[in-house]
Design a protein around this motif. Structure first.
Motif, PDB file in Angstrom:
ATOM      1  N   SER A 361       0.869  -1.122   0.026  1.00 36.98           N
ATOM      2  CA  SER A 361       0.014   0.101   0.068  1.00 36.98           C
ATOM      3  C   SER A 361       0.799   1.168   0.131  1.00 36.98           C
ATOM      4  O   SER A 361       2.050   1.083   0.495  1.00 36.98           O
ATOM      5  N   PRO A 362       0.423   2.237  -0.644  1.00 33.94           N
ATOM      6  CA  PRO A 362       1.415   3.613  -0.744  1.00 33.94           C
ATOM      7  C   PRO A 362       2.032   4.037   0.705  1.00 33.94           C
ATOM      8  O   PRO A 362       2.883   4.689   0.616  1.00 33.94           O
ATOM      9  N   GLN A 363       1.005   4.051   1.561  1.00 36.55           N
ATOM     10  CA  GLN A 363       1.562   4.508   2.858  1.00 36.55           C
ATOM     11  C   GLN A 363       2.461   3.502   3.675  1.00 36.55           C
ATOM     12  O   GLN A 363       3.030   3.886   4.622  1.00 36.55           O
ATOM     13  N   TYR A 364       2.609   2.316   3.123  1.00 31.43           N
ATOM     14  CA  TYR A 364       3.913   1.589   3.584  1.00 31.43           C
ATOM     15  C   TYR A 364       5.312   2.284   3.594  1.00 31.43           C
ATOM     16  O   TYR A 364       6.311   1.889   4.427  1.00 31.43           O
ATOM     17  N   VAL A 365       5.323   3.256   2.674  1.00 27.34           N
ATOM     18  CA  VAL A 365       6.650   3.911   2.678  1.00 27.34           C
ATOM     19  C   VAL A 365       7.021   4.603   4.041  1.00 27.34           C
ATOM     20  O   VAL A 365       8.145   4.791   4.267  1.00 27.34           O
ATOM     21  N   LEU A 366       5.988   5.015   4.780  1.00 26.45           N
ATOM     22  CA  LEU A 366       6.029   5.484   6.205  1.00 26.45           C
ATOM     23  C   LEU A 366       6.920   4.603   6.972  1.00 26.45           C
ATOM     24  O   LEU A 366       7.587   5.082   7.929  1.00 26.45           O
ATOM     25  N   TRP A 367       6.977   3.406   6.964  1.00 28.47           N
ATOM     26  CA  TRP A 367       7.502   2.515   7.955  1.00 28.47           C
ATOM     27  C   TRP A 367       9.156   2.676   7.514  1.00 28.47           C
ATOM     28  O   TRP A 367       9.731   2.540   8.504  1.00 28.47           O
ATOM     29  N   LEU A 368       9.432   2.849   6.153  1.00 30.70           N
ATOM     30  CA  LEU A 368      10.855   3.210   6.051  1.00 30.70           C
ATOM     31  C   LEU A 368      11.495   4.333   6.013  1.00 30.70           C
ATOM     32  O   LEU A 368      12.873   4.435   6.348  1.00 30.70           O
ATOM     33  N   ILE A 369      10.858   5.542   6.219  1.00 35.93           N
ATOM     34  CA  ILE A 369      11.468   6.639   6.101  1.00 35.93           C
ATOM     35  C   ILE A 369      12.222   7.067   7.339  1.00 35.93           C
ATOM     36  O   ILE A 369      13.533   7.336   7.236  1.00 35.93           O
ATOM     37  N   PRO A 370      11.739   6.971   8.618  1.00 39.01           N
ATOM     38  CA  PRO A 370      12.833   7.048   9.836  1.00 39.01           C
ATOM     39  C   PRO A 370      13.982   6.297   9.548  1.00 39.01           C
ATOM     40  O   PRO A 370      14.973   6.616  10.188  1.00 39.01           O
ATOM     41  N   LEU A 371      13.616   4.873   9.263  1.00 39.39           N
ATOM     42  CA  LEU A 371      14.921   4.074   9.238  1.00 39.39           C
ATOM     43  C   LEU A 371      15.867   4.297   8.198  1.00 39.39           C
ATOM     44  O   LEU A 371      17.192   3.907   8.338  1.00 39.39           O
ATOM     45  N   ALA A 372      15.379   4.683   7.015  1.00 43.39           N
ATOM     46  CA  ALA A 372      16.198   5.054   5.975  1.00 43.39           C
ATOM     47  C   ALA A 372      17.218   6.202   6.535  1.00 43.39           C
ATOM     48  O   ALA A 372      18.333   6.350   5.952  1.00 43.39           O
ATOM     49  N   VAL A 373      16.523   7.187   7.115  1.00 45.46           N
ATOM     50  CA  VAL A 373      17.485   8.177   7.560  1.00 45.46           C
ATOM     51  C   VAL A 373      18.384   7.994   8.539  1.00 45.46           C
ATOM     52  O   VAL A 373      19.400   8.577   8.482  1.00 45.46           O
ATOM     53  N   LEU A 374      18.085   7.012   9.472  1.00 38.30           N
ATOM     54  CA  LEU A 374      19.143   6.774  10.327  1.00 38.30           C
ATOM     55  C   LEU A 374      20.027   5.794   9.851  1.00 38.30           C
ATOM     56  O   LEU A 374      21.189   6.029  10.275  1.00 38.30           O
ATOM     57  N   ALA A 375      19.746   5.033   8.799  1.00 40.60           N
ATOM     58  CA  ALA A 375      20.724   4.002   8.163  1.00 40.60           C
ATOM     59  C   ALA A 375      21.611   4.803   6.926  1.00 40.60           C
ATOM     60  O   ALA A 375      22.743   4.607   7.132  1.00 40.60           O
ATOM     61  N   ARG A 376      21.068   5.801   6.512  1.00 41.09           N
ATOM     62  CA  ARG A 376      21.843   6.388   5.270  1.00 41.09           C
ATOM     63  C   ARG A 376      21.059   7.770   5.239  1.00 41.09           C
ATOM     64  O   ARG A 376      20.581   8.112   4.461  1.00 41.09           O
ATOM     65  N   PRO A 377      21.996   8.672   6.067  1.00 40.59           N
ATOM     66  CA  PRO A 377      21.454  10.028   5.990  1.00 40.59           C
ATOM     67  C   PRO A 377      21.942  10.832   5.063  1.00 40.59           C
ATOM     68  O   PRO A 377      22.879  11.883   5.353  1.00 40.59           O
ATOM     69  N   ARG A 378      21.695  10.534   3.712  1.00 39.94           N
ATOM     70  CA  ARG A 378      22.372  11.336   2.339  1.00 39.94           C
ATOM     71  C   ARG A 378      21.203  11.779   1.693  1.00 39.94           C
ATOM     72  O   ARG A 378      20.373  11.047   1.438  1.00 39.94           O
ATOM     73  N   TRP A 379      21.263  13.136   1.673  1.00 43.68           N
ATOM     74  CA  TRP A 379      20.238  13.980   0.927  1.00 43.68           C
ATOM     75  C   TRP A 379      19.997  13.529  -0.467  1.00 43.68           C
ATOM     76  O   TRP A 379      18.918  13.203  -0.904  1.00 43.68           O
ATOM     77  N   ARG A 380      21.122  12.953  -1.337  1.00 43.20           N
ATOM     78  CA  ARG A 380      21.145  12.775  -2.556  1.00 43.20           C
ATOM     79  C   ARG A 380      20.445  11.387  -2.657  1.00 43.20           C
ATOM     80  O   ARG A 380      19.547  11.324  -3.517  1.00 43.20           O
ATOM     81  N   ASP A 381      20.497  10.430  -2.094  1.00 40.17           N
ATOM     82  CA  ASP A 381      20.225   9.237  -2.047  1.00 40.17           C
ATOM     83  C   ASP A 381      18.813   8.891  -1.501  1.00 40.17           C
ATOM     84  O   ASP A 381      17.806   8.454  -2.059  1.00 40.17           O
ATOM     85  N   PHE A 382      18.368   9.801  -0.405  1.00 42.00           N
ATOM     86  CA  PHE A 382      17.149   9.900   0.149  1.00 42.00           C
ATOM     87  C   PHE A 382      16.240  10.439  -0.881  1.00 42.00           C
ATOM     88  O   PHE A 382      15.170   9.849  -1.024  1.00 42.00           O
ATOM     89  N   LEU A 383      16.644  11.542  -1.653  1.00 42.82           N
ATOM     90  CA  LEU A 383      15.678  12.100  -2.512  1.00 42.82           C
ATOM     91  C   LEU A 383      15.429  11.258  -3.808  1.00 42.82           C
ATOM     92  O   LEU A 383      14.439  11.074  -4.234  1.00 42.82           O
ATOM     93  N   ILE A 384      16.598  10.772  -4.012  1.00 41.98           N
ATOM     94  CA  ILE A 384      16.264   9.612  -5.319  1.00 41.98           C
ATOM     95  C   ILE A 384      15.203   8.540  -5.064  1.00 41.98           C
ATOM     96  O   ILE A 384      14.343   8.328  -5.718  1.00 41.98           O
ATOM     97  N   TRP A 385      15.243   8.167  -3.690  1.00 41.36           N
ATOM     98  CA  TRP A 385      14.317   7.055  -3.380  1.00 41.36           C
ATOM     99  C   TRP A 385      13.184   7.691  -3.247  1.00 41.36           C
ATOM    100  O   TRP A 385      12.021   7.133  -3.646  1.00 41.36           O
ATOM    101  N   GLN A 386      12.649   8.751  -2.695  1.00 39.11           N
ATOM    102  CA  GLN A 386      11.575   9.532  -2.612  1.00 39.11           C
ATOM    103  C   GLN A 386      10.961   9.680  -3.762  1.00 39.11           C
ATOM    104  O   GLN A 386       9.881   9.672  -3.787  1.00 39.11           O
ATOM    105  N   THR A 387      11.589  10.440  -4.853  1.00 37.13           N
ATOM    106  CA  THR A 387      11.054  10.357  -6.087  1.00 37.13           C
ATOM    107  C   THR A 387      10.632   9.175  -6.657  1.00 37.13           C
ATOM    108  O   THR A 387       9.306   9.142  -7.077  1.00 37.13           O
ATOM    109  N   CYS A 388      11.240   7.978  -6.301  1.00 41.27           N
ATOM    110  CA  CYS A 388      10.501   6.731  -6.982  1.00 41.27           C
ATOM    111  C   CYS A 388       9.221   6.540  -6.419  1.00 41.27           C
ATOM    112  O   CYS A 388       8.496   5.860  -6.833  1.00 41.27           O
ATOM    113  N   GLU A 389       9.113   6.796  -4.909  1.00 40.76           N
ATOM    114  CA  GLU A 389       7.879   6.332  -4.054  1.00 40.76           C
ATOM    115  C   GLU A 389       6.976   7.395  -4.466  1.00 40.76           C
ATOM    116  O   GLU A 389       5.660   7.139  -4.602  1.00 40.76           O
TER     117      GLU A 389
END
Length: 499
Positions: A361-389
């Protein structure tokens, strides 16, 4: 970047993202440019945590504005307009569809129809019920007005959850409070926050991560137990914690956390299990019987081959794939030259669950957002992933518009929706690959480039290893020299932090 001349006091100062992240530095140009050498942090009323909290409220409010076409009319006309405007939400529909408008009690009262009982975990059901009690419109008011008020009440409560999530992420890595800004500004957070009630479990999980980072195993366990009582995925975090505590020989904190989680989960679930067993087990039977649904790679396979896959086969295959992923993550954690950070493994295991599940479901991305930030706090990579979402978010609604409207020029056909699914899968896999690379090559890990070990690891932070498989790595280097001097980070990474 740390230098040999820095004092211990300097190494305790907060990390300014504009100094170590090229995208953050470029973005700061519009508000005065990157932080200077003599910039002071922590003073004044606008601390990092306060700025992040205010930003989270502002972005959440923008997400509410994006839902206005549905709030005003599209939810109530039963048309494809809620899809063409990409503003669908389960909340107003389930207010009536699950009996809250009629005063029915979740799990205890039968709803009628195919569902019969509420298909959500107990703590989420309680959240929905409390929101219903706070919906103070009289029963004599039109149903539309009551649905609107119910959505507003839920949105207010979920906004609190969003702020808690962002603040907890900001406080988990003590020297990196501004990483919480990634959560607050996440486009997918604004777009999906009020589709469903997932933010409750997300906030509890983020708070649990904060508690573990401070060495509070009981609080961590209680919060993980409560989060699991709201959504199933938070229990997965106990797996990485088991492996990391095994490697570090920290069995007592893990056992305390695990027993606390089980106790908290039972306290919430046991009353409903005993007095409304049929209603309680509906979530579990619904999850098992649910067929292949939107967003999963299983759906792409069935649509491309034209051959349906039986639910029992998909259930078994998903469990097997998830099990293999967990074994791979465990092997990586035990064989890595340097013990991975807790947040890295937490992200990997939840991402594995998302990727192998039979529905996304589209809201499942919320599960990953805080974990992704703690695991890989890089703006470029985070924004690439967010664009896909975001592409997937638009894709699913446009596909539903195409299938529900009689006008085929509206929306996205099946092939287009499959591309949106692939974009989501590739974006998540991209982030997974980078996190795995950071584990294998810890000199590329932006958090550890600041001289830290595992700031989210609590008792694991700086602990020695007692059990390690044959160490793996891409090249040999003197670990004691490398890890003992933060200045080595610059040379090891070629002078490009986290690149």
């Amino acid at each position: 970047m740390p230098s040999a001349e820095e004092t211990s006091e300097d190494r305790e100062r907060p990390v300014a993202p504009t100094r170590v992240d090229e995208i953050a530095a470029a973005g700061a140009e519009s508000i005065g440019g990157p932080a200077g050498r003599f910039a002071r942090f922590g003073g004044g009323p606008l601390t990092a945590v306060r700025v992040i909290a205010l930003t989270a409220i502002g972005v959440f409010a923008l997400g509410m504005v994006q839902k206005l076409p549905c709030y005003n009319w599209a939810w109530f006309r039963g048309s494809s307009s809620q899809y063409t405007h990409a503003c669908y939400s389960d909340i107003p529909h389930l207010f009536v569809g699950r009996g809250f408008a009629d005063g029915l009690l979740p799990y205890f009262d039968r709803i009628g129809g195919d569902m019969q009982y509420l298909e959500y975990p107990v703590l989420t059901g309680l959240f929905m019920q409390v929101a219903s009690w706070l919906t103070l419109t009289p029963d004599s008011d039109p149903v539309q007005q009551r649905e609107q008020m119910y959505w507003l009440v839920n949105a207010g409560l979920l906004m609190i959850c969003a702020v808690v999530t962002a603040v907890c992420v900001a406080r988990t890595h003590r020297r990196r409070p501004w990483d919480g800004l990634l959560v607050a500004l996440a486009p997918a957070l604004a777009l999906t926050a009020t589709i469903n009630w997932d933010l409750l479990a997300v906030a509890l999980t983020a708070a649990a991560m904060l508690m573990w980072s401070r060495g509070r195993a009981v609080a961590f366990g209680v919060l993980i137990g409560l989060a699991t009582a709201a959504k199933l995925y938070p229990v997965l975090l106990l797996g990485p914690l088991l492996v990391l505590c095994w490697r570090a020989g920290k069995w007592r904190p893990f056992l305390v956390a695990a027993f606390s989680a089980a106790a908290a989960w039972l306290v919430v679930n046991l009353p409903v299990m005993l007095y409304a067993p049929q209603g309680w087990k509906k979530f579990y039977t619904f999850s098992r019987e649910r067929s292949i649904d939107f967003g999963s790679f299983w759906l792409v396979i069935t649509e491309r081959t034209g051959r349906p896959i039986e639910v029992s086969v998909v259930n078994t295959a998903s469990v097997v794939l998830m099990g293999l992923c967990c074994l791979g993550i465990a092997a990586l954690a035990l064989a890595a030259r340097r013990r991975p950070r807790f947040a890295q493994l937490a992200f990997l295991v939840v991402a594995a669950f998302v990727l192998t599940n039979k529905v996304y479901s589209p809201q499942y991305v919320l599960w990953l957002i805080p974990l992704a930030v703690l695991a890989r706090p890089r703006w470029r990579d985070f924004l690439i992933w967010q664009t896909c979402e975001v592409l997937y978010f638009l894709g699913i609604w446009m596909y539903l518009a195409y299938t529900t409207s009689g006008e085929k020029h509206l929306g996205l056909p099946q092939d287009g929706y499959q591309l949106a699914i692939v974009a989501h899968l590739l974006g998540t896999l991209y982030l997974v690959a980078l996190v795995v690379r950071d584990i294998v090559r810890p000199d590329r890990d932006g958090v550890r480039q600041d001289g830290a070990d595992d700031p989210s690891g609590g008792v694991l932070d700086g602990a020695s290893d007692v059990f390690v498989l044959a160490p793996m790595g891409t090249r040999d280097f003197d670990e004691e020299e490398f890890w003992g001097e933060p200045a080595a980070w610059g040379a090891a990474s070629g002078g490009r932090p986290g690149d």
